[in-house]
Design a protein around this motif. Structure first.
Motif, PDB file in Angstrom:
ATOM      1  N   ASP A   1      64.236  79.263   5.292  1.00  0.00           N
ATOM      2  CA  ASP A   1      62.583  79.171   5.200  1.00  0.00           C
ATOM      3  C   ASP A   1      62.623  77.865   6.183  1.00  0.00           C
ATOM      4  O   ASP A   1      61.732  77.590   6.971  1.00  0.00           O
ATOM      5  CB  ASP A   1      62.077  78.701   3.859  1.00  0.00           C
ATOM      6  N   ALA A   2      63.570  76.737   6.041  1.00  0.00           N
ATOM      7  CA  ALA A   2      63.503  75.566   6.811  1.00  0.00           C
ATOM      8  C   ALA A   2      63.497  75.851   8.165  1.00  0.00           C
ATOM      9  O   ALA A   2      63.127  75.034   8.912  1.00  0.00           O
ATOM     10  CB  ALA A   2      64.756  74.717   6.137  1.00  0.00           C
ATOM     11  N   ASN A   3      64.476  76.628   8.496  1.00  0.00           N
ATOM     12  CA  ASN A   3      64.709  77.068   9.851  1.00  0.00           C
ATOM     13  C   ASN A   3      63.328  77.578  10.746  1.00  0.00           C
ATOM     14  O   ASN A   3      62.927  77.305  11.555  1.00  0.00           O
ATOM     15  CB  ASN A   3      66.062  77.888  10.223  1.00  0.00           C
ATOM     16  N   ILE A   4      62.883  78.594   9.656  1.00  0.00           N
ATOM     17  CA  ILE A   4      61.576  78.929  10.526  1.00  0.00           C
ATOM     18  C   ILE A   4      60.465  78.180  10.365  1.00  0.00           C
ATOM     19  O   ILE A   4      59.802  78.275  11.672  1.00  0.00           O
ATOM     20  CB  ILE A   4      61.079  80.286   9.439  1.00  0.00           C
TER      21      ILE A   4
ATOM     22  N   LEU B   1      55.877  75.798  17.657  1.00  0.00           N
ATOM     23  CA  LEU B   1      55.836  76.204  19.243  1.00  0.00           C
ATOM     24  C   LEU B   1      55.456  77.496  19.176  1.00  0.00           C
ATOM     25  O   LEU B   1      54.681  78.157  20.185  1.00  0.00           O
ATOM     26  CB  LEU B   1      57.091  75.897  19.788  1.00  0.00           C
ATOM     27  N   LEU B   2      56.023  78.315  18.367  1.00  0.00           N
ATOM     28  CA  LEU B   2      55.913  79.870  18.336  1.00  0.00           C
ATOM     29  C   LEU B   2      54.059  80.024  18.263  1.00  0.00           C
ATOM     30  O   LEU B   2      53.650  80.913  18.971  1.00  0.00           O
ATOM     31  CB  LEU B   2      56.350  80.571  17.102  1.00  0.00           C
ATOM     32  N   PHE B   3      53.539  79.148  17.275  1.00  0.00           N
ATOM     33  CA  PHE B   3      52.172  79.495  16.786  1.00  0.00           C
ATOM     34  C   PHE B   3      51.160  78.790  18.073  1.00  0.00           C
ATOM     35  O   PHE B   3      50.068  79.081  18.198  1.00  0.00           O
ATOM     36  CB  PHE B   3      51.819  79.270  15.661  1.00  0.00           C
ATOM     37  N   ASP B   4      51.650  77.900  18.626  1.00  0.00           N
ATOM     38  CA  ASP B   4      51.067  77.204  19.781  1.00  0.00           C
ATOM     39  C   ASP B   4      50.907  78.411  20.838  1.00  0.00           C
ATOM     40  O   ASP B   4      49.736  78.441  21.619  1.00  0.00           O
ATOM     41  CB  ASP B   4      51.537  76.066  20.253  1.00  0.00           C
ATOM     42  N   ALA B   5      51.870  79.138  21.032  1.00  0.00           N
ATOM     43  CA  ALA B   5      52.102  80.100  22.045  1.00  0.00           C
ATOM     44  C   ALA B   5      51.367  81.478  21.784  1.00  0.00           C
ATOM     45  O   ALA B   5      50.642  82.131  22.705  1.00  0.00           O
ATOM     46  CB  ALA B   5      53.546  80.353  22.441  1.00  0.00           C
ATOM     47  N   TYR B   6      51.289  81.677  20.391  1.00  0.00           N
ATOM     48  CA  TYR B   6      50.879  82.755  19.733  1.00  0.00           C
ATOM     49  C   TYR B   6      50.029  82.654  18.655  1.00  0.00           C
ATOM     50  O   TYR B   6      50.478  82.748  17.375  1.00  0.00           O
ATOM     51  CB  TYR B   6      51.977  83.926  19.513  1.00  0.00           C
ATOM     52  N   PRO B   7      48.817  82.295  18.807  1.00  0.00           N
ATOM     53  CA  PRO B   7      48.036  81.648  17.560  1.00  0.00           C
ATOM     54  C   PRO B   7      47.474  82.823  16.573  1.00  0.00           C
ATOM     55  O   PRO B   7      47.078  82.497  15.731  1.00  0.00           O
ATOM     56  CB  PRO B   7      46.819  80.821  18.358  1.00  0.00           C
ATOM     57  N   ASN B   8      47.363  84.154  16.982  1.00  0.00           N
ATOM     58  CA  ASN B   8      46.903  84.998  16.281  1.00  0.00           C
ATOM     59  C   ASN B   8      47.607  86.429  16.804  1.00  0.00           C
ATOM     60  O   ASN B   8      48.368  86.499  17.733  1.00  0.00           O
ATOM     61  CB  ASN B   8      45.408  85.166  16.618  1.00  0.00           C
TER      62      ASN B   8
ATOM     63  N   TYR C   1      60.847  81.813  22.061  1.00  0.00           N
ATOM     64  CA  TYR C   1      60.236  81.058  20.847  1.00  0.00           C
ATOM     65  C   TYR C   1      61.019  81.182  19.624  1.00  0.00           C
ATOM     66  O   TYR C   1      60.734  80.414  18.536  1.00  0.00           O
ATOM     67  CB  TYR C   1      58.808  81.499  20.681  1.00  0.00           C
ATOM     68  N   ILE C   2      61.827  82.375  19.439  1.00  0.00           N
ATOM     69  CA  ILE C   2      62.265  82.516  18.289  1.00  0.00           C
ATOM     70  C   ILE C   2      64.077  82.873  18.263  1.00  0.00           C
ATOM     71  O   ILE C   2      64.602  83.435  17.434  1.00  0.00           O
ATOM     72  CB  ILE C   2      61.735  83.878  17.452  1.00  0.00           C
ATOM     73  N   SER C   3      64.566  82.462  19.313  1.00  0.00           N
ATOM     74  CA  SER C   3      65.972  82.676  19.769  1.00  0.00           C
ATOM     75  C   SER C   3      66.656  81.870  18.739  1.00  0.00           C
ATOM     76  O   SER C   3      68.253  82.340  18.877  1.00  0.00           O
ATOM     77  CB  SER C   3      66.174  82.408  21.007  1.00  0.00           C
TER      78      SER C   3
END
Length: 213
Positions: free
Chosen positions: A48-51, A57-64, A79-81
């Motif tokens: 969970d800590a890594n996620i 940054l992931l949700f800035d790029a993909y907010p929904n 973003y998830i590499s």
């Protein structure tokens, strides 16, 4: 398998951890249902800590869900590499997004959630618990799989589905919604691989403690 009595006995004996942890938010630091779903998918076989670290940054790029549905696997990967099995999870998330299309279409039933790629019963139970939906199962994550046999609730297994089935058989449905996360939090904080038994609020009913004290 039920080493200390019937299901009502277990409900009483487990009350200390239910009281301690009831309603506590999952360690994934999500802000809404869309983020929770994505983070639960990403957290499989990862921490969970890594996620939580990669999420901003992931949700800035993909907010929904709409923005994720419009993306491609190649665009999502950077973003998830840093997530374990990111290639497979990229495919799962892009397929989920194209299936759901909008945040408002996220299902909140066991059948609806497990029909999505990358979401099994454990993940669905987490999502439903966090969304405050009535429990139809019990969360059986890696902490529960380690801790529940120690307590004496179930026999040892490495299979989450088998662990959940045993828990469902021995615990009354009225505590299903909270007991999985309660055992998980106990496993994260106290009943570690090297357990801190002296700190445990349910040590007196624990099979492991009774054998090793």
């Amino acid at each position: 398998m039920d080493l200390f009595g019937n299901s009502n006995d277990w409900a009483d004996k487990l009350q200390p951890i239910i009281k301690n942890y009831s309603g506590r938010k999952h360690p994934l630091e999500y802000q809404n249902l869309y983020q929770l779903l994505v983070m639960v998918v990403l957290s499989a076989q990862d921490s969970d800590a890594n996620i939580n670290t990669i999420a901003p940054l992931l949700f800035d790029a993909y907010p929904n869900m709409e923005s994720l549905a419009a993306s491609t696997a190649d665009a999502l990967i950077p973003y998830i590499s840093k997530v374990r099995n990111f290639g497979t999870k990229t495919n799962w998330l892009t397929e989920i997004a194209k299936t759901i299309q909008k945040d408002s279409n996220i299902p909140l039933t066991m059948d609806g959630l497990t029909a999505l790629k990358g979401i099994g019963r454990k993940s669905a139970n987490v999502i439903m618990r966090e969304a405050k939906m009535p429990a139809v199962g019990i969360i059986a994550d890696l902490h529960v799989i380690r801790v529940a046999p120690r307590i004496g609730l179930i026999t040892e297994t490495k299979d989450g589905i088998k662990a959940e089935k045993q828990l469902i058989q021995v615990l009354p449905q009225e505590i299903w919604g909270e007991i999985g996360m309660a055992i998980s939090f106990l496993g994260r904080e106290i009943c570690r691989p090297k357990p801190k038994c002296i700190e445990c609020p349910i040590k007196e009913i624990c099979l492991y403690y009774s054998k090793n004290k």
